[in-house]
Design a protein around this motif. Structure first.
Motif, PDB file in Angstrom:
ATOM      1  N   GLY A  61       5.951 -12.723 -19.035  1.00  0.00           N
ATOM      2  CA  GLY A  61       5.434 -14.036 -19.412  1.00  0.00           C
ATOM      3  C   GLY A  61       6.468 -15.125 -19.150  1.00  0.00           C
ATOM      4  O   GLY A  61       7.409 -14.914 -18.411  1.00  0.00           O
ATOM      5  N   PRO A  62       6.364 -16.284 -19.667  1.00  0.00           N
ATOM      6  CA  PRO A  62       5.394 -16.654 -20.694  1.00  0.00           C
ATOM      7  C   PRO A  62       3.986 -16.873 -20.146  1.00  0.00           C
ATOM      8  O   PRO A  62       3.016 -16.776 -20.884  1.00  0.00           O
ATOM      9  N   GLY A  63       3.845 -17.143 -18.873  1.00  0.00           N
ATOM     10  CA  GLY A  63       2.525 -17.409 -18.312  1.00  0.00           C
ATOM     11  C   GLY A  63       2.096 -16.319 -17.362  1.00  0.00           C
ATOM     12  O   GLY A  63       2.787 -15.321 -17.146  1.00  0.00           O
ATOM     13  N   THR A  64       0.962 -16.524 -16.759  1.00  0.00           N
ATOM     14  CA  THR A  64       0.394 -15.586 -15.799  1.00  0.00           C
ATOM     15  C   THR A  64       1.125 -15.702 -14.458  1.00  0.00           C
ATOM     16  O   THR A  64       1.464 -16.795 -14.034  1.00  0.00           O
ATOM     17  N   ALA A  65       1.336 -14.567 -13.817  1.00  0.00           N
ATOM     18  CA  ALA A  65       1.864 -14.548 -12.448  1.00  0.00           C
ATOM     19  C   ALA A  65       0.651 -14.590 -11.517  1.00  0.00           C
ATOM     20  O   ALA A  65      -0.167 -13.667 -11.533  1.00  0.00           O
ATOM     21  N   ASP A  66       0.515 -15.675 -10.757  1.00  0.00           N
ATOM     22  CA  ASP A  66      -0.624 -15.784  -9.841  1.00  0.00           C
ATOM     23  C   ASP A  66      -0.593 -14.694  -8.782  1.00  0.00           C
ATOM     24  O   ASP A  66      -1.626 -14.205  -8.351  1.00  0.00           O
ATOM     25  N   GLY A  67       0.606 -14.310  -8.351  1.00  0.00           N
ATOM     26  CA  GLY A  67       0.762 -13.274  -7.342  1.00  0.00           C
ATOM     27  C   GLY A  67       2.183 -12.754  -7.356  1.00  0.00           C
ATOM     28  O   GLY A  67       3.030 -13.212  -8.126  1.00  0.00           O
ATOM     29  N   ALA A  68       2.456 -11.768  -6.504  1.00  0.00           N
ATOM     30  CA  ALA A  68       3.794 -11.179  -6.423  1.00  0.00           C
ATOM     31  C   ALA A  68       3.954 -10.513  -5.063  1.00  0.00           C
ATOM     32  O   ALA A  68       2.973 -10.151  -4.414  1.00  0.00           O
ATOM     33  N   THR A  69       5.220 -10.352  -4.663  1.00  0.00           N
ATOM     34  CA  THR A  69       5.545  -9.621  -3.445  1.00  0.00           C
ATOM     35  C   THR A  69       6.613  -8.589  -3.780  1.00  0.00           C
ATOM     36  O   THR A  69       7.645  -8.925  -4.364  1.00  0.00           O
ATOM     37  N   VAL A  70       6.339  -7.335  -3.432  1.00  0.00           N
ATOM     38  CA  VAL A  70       7.295  -6.239  -3.622  1.00  0.00           C
ATOM     39  C   VAL A  70       7.788  -5.828  -2.245  1.00  0.00           C
ATOM     40  O   VAL A  70       6.993  -5.670  -1.310  1.00  0.00           O
ATOM     41  N   ALA A  71       9.106  -5.654  -2.120  1.00  0.00           N
ATOM     42  CA  ALA A  71       9.701  -5.201  -0.854  1.00  0.00           C
ATOM     43  C   ALA A  71      10.532  -3.954  -1.108  1.00  0.00           C
ATOM     44  O   ALA A  71      11.326  -3.918  -2.054  1.00  0.00           O
ATOM     45  N   TYR A  72      10.329  -2.928  -0.293  1.00  0.00           N
ATOM     46  CA  TYR A  72      11.105  -1.686  -0.355  1.00  0.00           C
ATOM     47  C   TYR A  72      11.759  -1.492   0.999  1.00  0.00           C
ATOM     48  O   TYR A  72      11.076  -1.446   2.029  1.00  0.00           O
ATOM     49  N   ASP A  73      13.091  -1.413   0.995  1.00  0.00           N
ATOM     50  CA  ASP A  73      13.830  -1.194   2.238  1.00  0.00           C
ATOM     51  C   ASP A  73      13.898   0.303   2.516  1.00  0.00           C
ATOM     52  O   ASP A  73      14.468   1.063   1.723  1.00  0.00           O
ATOM     53  N   ILE A  74      13.314   0.726   3.632  1.00  0.00           N
ATOM     54  CA  ILE A  74      13.335   2.136   4.019  1.00  0.00           C
ATOM     55  C   ILE A  74      14.751   2.478   4.481  1.00  0.00           C
ATOM     56  O   ILE A  74      15.301   1.814   5.359  1.00  0.00           O
ATOM     57  N   PRO A  75      15.379   3.507   3.881  1.00  0.00           N
ATOM     58  CA  PRO A  75      16.754   3.846   4.254  1.00  0.00           C
ATOM     59  C   PRO A  75      16.867   4.249   5.734  1.00  0.00           C
ATOM     60  O   PRO A  75      15.929   4.825   6.297  1.00  0.00           O
ATOM     61  N   ALA A  76      18.001   3.949   6.329  1.00  0.00           N
ATOM     62  CA  ALA A  76      18.255   4.316   7.730  1.00  0.00           C
ATOM     63  C   ALA A  76      18.090   5.820   7.901  1.00  0.00           C
ATOM     64  O   ALA A  76      18.608   6.612   7.106  1.00  0.00           O
ATOM     65  N   GLY A  77      17.345   6.217   8.902  1.00  0.00           N
ATOM     66  CA  GLY A  77      17.125   7.630   9.200  1.00  0.00           C
ATOM     67  C   GLY A  77      15.993   8.264   8.399  1.00  0.00           C
ATOM     68  O   GLY A  77      15.576   9.377   8.696  1.00  0.00           O
ATOM     69  N   ALA A  78      15.499   7.598   7.375  1.00  0.00           N
ATOM     70  CA  ALA A  78      14.394   8.130   6.578  1.00  0.00           C
ATOM     71  C   ALA A  78      13.067   7.809   7.261  1.00  0.00           C
ATOM     72  O   ALA A  78      12.973   6.898   8.080  1.00  0.00           O
ATOM     73  N   THR A  79      12.041   8.566   6.906  1.00  0.00           N
ATOM     74  CA  THR A  79      10.712   8.376   7.478  1.00  0.00           C
ATOM     75  C   THR A  79       9.719   8.070   6.367  1.00  0.00           C
ATOM     76  O   THR A  79       9.607   8.839   5.409  1.00  0.00           O
ATOM     77  N   LEU A  80       9.023   6.962   6.501  1.00  0.00           N
ATOM     78  CA  LEU A  80       7.971   6.623   5.553  1.00  0.00           C
ATOM     79  C   LEU A  80       6.799   7.556   5.800  1.00  0.00           C
ATOM     80  O   LEU A  80       6.278   7.625   6.913  1.00  0.00           O
ATOM     81  N   GLN A  81       6.378   8.297   4.763  1.00  0.00           N
ATOM     82  CA  GLN A  81       5.249   9.208   4.921  1.00  0.00           C
ATOM     83  C   GLN A  81       3.942   8.624   4.418  1.00  0.00           C
ATOM     84  O   GLN A  81       2.890   8.897   4.988  1.00  0.00           O
ATOM     85  N   ASP A  82       4.001   7.829   3.339  1.00  0.00           N
ATOM     86  CA  ASP A  82       2.762   7.307   2.786  1.00  0.00           C
ATOM     87  C   ASP A  82       3.056   6.146   1.846  1.00  0.00           C
ATOM     88  O   ASP A  82       4.101   6.105   1.199  1.00  0.00           O
ATOM     89  N   VAL A  83       2.120   5.203   1.784  1.00  0.00           N
ATOM     90  CA  VAL A  83       2.148   4.111   0.810  1.00  0.00           C
ATOM     91  C   VAL A  83       0.756   4.033   0.216  1.00  0.00           C
ATOM     92  O   VAL A  83      -0.231   3.945   0.956  1.00  0.00           O
ATOM     93  N   THR A  84       0.671   4.075  -1.109  1.00  0.00           N
ATOM     94  CA  THR A  84      -0.602   3.910  -1.796  1.00  0.00           C
ATOM     95  C   THR A  84      -0.524   2.619  -2.591  1.00  0.00           C
ATOM     96  O   THR A  84       0.251   2.514  -3.543  1.00  0.00           O
ATOM     97  N   ALA A  85      -1.313   1.629  -2.164  1.00  0.00           N
ATOM     98  CA  ALA A  85      -1.339   0.341  -2.850  1.00  0.00           C
ATOM     99  C   ALA A  85      -2.276   0.449  -4.040  1.00  0.00           C
ATOM    100  O   ALA A  85      -3.424   0.873  -3.901  1.00  0.00           O
ATOM    101  N   GLY A  86      -1.774   0.082  -5.216  1.00  0.00           N
ATOM    102  CA  GLY A  86      -2.620   0.056  -6.403  1.00  0.00           C
ATOM    103  C   GLY A  86      -3.630  -1.075  -6.295  1.00  0.00           C
ATOM    104  O   GLY A  86      -3.544  -1.929  -5.413  1.00  0.00           O
ATOM    105  N   ALA A  87      -4.590  -1.088  -7.211  1.00  0.00           N
ATOM    106  CA  ALA A  87      -5.614  -2.128  -7.224  1.00  0.00           C
ATOM    107  C   ALA A  87      -4.966  -3.507  -7.278  1.00  0.00           C
ATOM    108  O   ALA A  87      -4.049  -3.739  -8.053  1.00  0.00           O
ATOM    109  N   GLY A  88      -5.426  -4.418  -6.410  1.00  0.00           N
ATOM    110  CA  GLY A  88      -4.899  -5.778  -6.369  1.00  0.00           C
ATOM    111  C   GLY A  88      -3.733  -5.966  -5.413  1.00  0.00           C
ATOM    112  O   GLY A  88      -3.277  -7.083  -5.206  1.00  0.00           O
ATOM    113  N   TRP A  89      -3.211  -4.879  -4.824  1.00  0.00           N
ATOM    114  CA  TRP A  89      -2.092  -4.945  -3.877  1.00  0.00           C
ATOM    115  C   TRP A  89      -2.592  -4.682  -2.469  1.00  0.00           C
ATOM    116  O   TRP A  89      -3.498  -3.881  -2.251  1.00  0.00           O
TER     117      TRP A  89
END
Length: 181
Positions: A61-89
């Motif tokens: 709070g104190p008020g409503t968040a109209d929106g948001a941005t989340v950033a995840y840095d993929i580590p060097a040499g790692a492989t992204l296998q899957d991303v599941t966005a929750g409702a609203g993302w």
């Protein structure tokens, strides 16, 4: 906010310069955005080398968040296998980053639905870094000021080490936490 102050002389006194008895000024009050907090829990499986991160965003709070941005840095040499966005993302990814944007509001003292990210660490790695951030946005997607930005980022490592002993009909595994299987 505009304000004006007027001074008056006390009874029995004469003011020789009444033109200086008024002062005016303006102060710009910047709206304070919602206080967003990002937390991450990780899970590892003894049969799958990938690490699963569950990212949670909470609005203090104190008020409503109209929106948001989340950033995840993929580590060097790692492989992204899957991303599941929750409702609203809505999530997208490049080789280096996962970005999830939320246009559904997050009410004061409420959690957004979680985001789940699954990453395969580089072969032979004993740990991988976890770098995740969240920023609040207004209804047009513009950044807003968070009153406590210290809770907007996660910088830590996930330990991957495990010990497996097998042979002669005997098998025993021990992970980082000391449990066995």
């Amino acid at each position: 906010v505009d304000y004006t102050v007027t001074a008056a002389t006390p009874p029995g006194f004469a003011d020789t310069n009444p033109a200086d008895n008024i002062a005016s000024d303006s102060v710009l009050l910047a709206p304070v955005g919602p206080d967003l907090v990002v937390t991450v829990t990780e899970s590892k499986s003894p049969t799958d080398p990938a690490v699963t991160y569950t990212v949670q965003v909470h609005n203090n709070g104190p008020g409503t968040a109209d929106g948001a941005t989340v950033a995840y840095d993929i580590p060097a040499g790692a492989t992204l296998q899957d991303v599941t966005a929750g409702a609203g993302w809505t999530c997208s990814s490049t080789a280096q980053r996962v970005t999830c944007t939320r246009t559904a509001p997050i009410g004061a003292n409420e959690d957004a639905s979680p985001i789940v990210i699954k990453v395969l660490p580089p072969a032979g790695a004993t740990s991988i870094p976890v770098d995740i951030s969240v920023d609040g946005t207004d209804s047009q997607g513009n950044p807003v000021t968070d009153p406590d930005p210290s809770s907007n980022t996660i910088h830590r490592s996930t330990e991957l080490q495990s010990l497996n002993i097998s042979g002669g009909g005997f098998a025993f595994g021990c992970n980082q936490s000391g449990s066995h299987g």
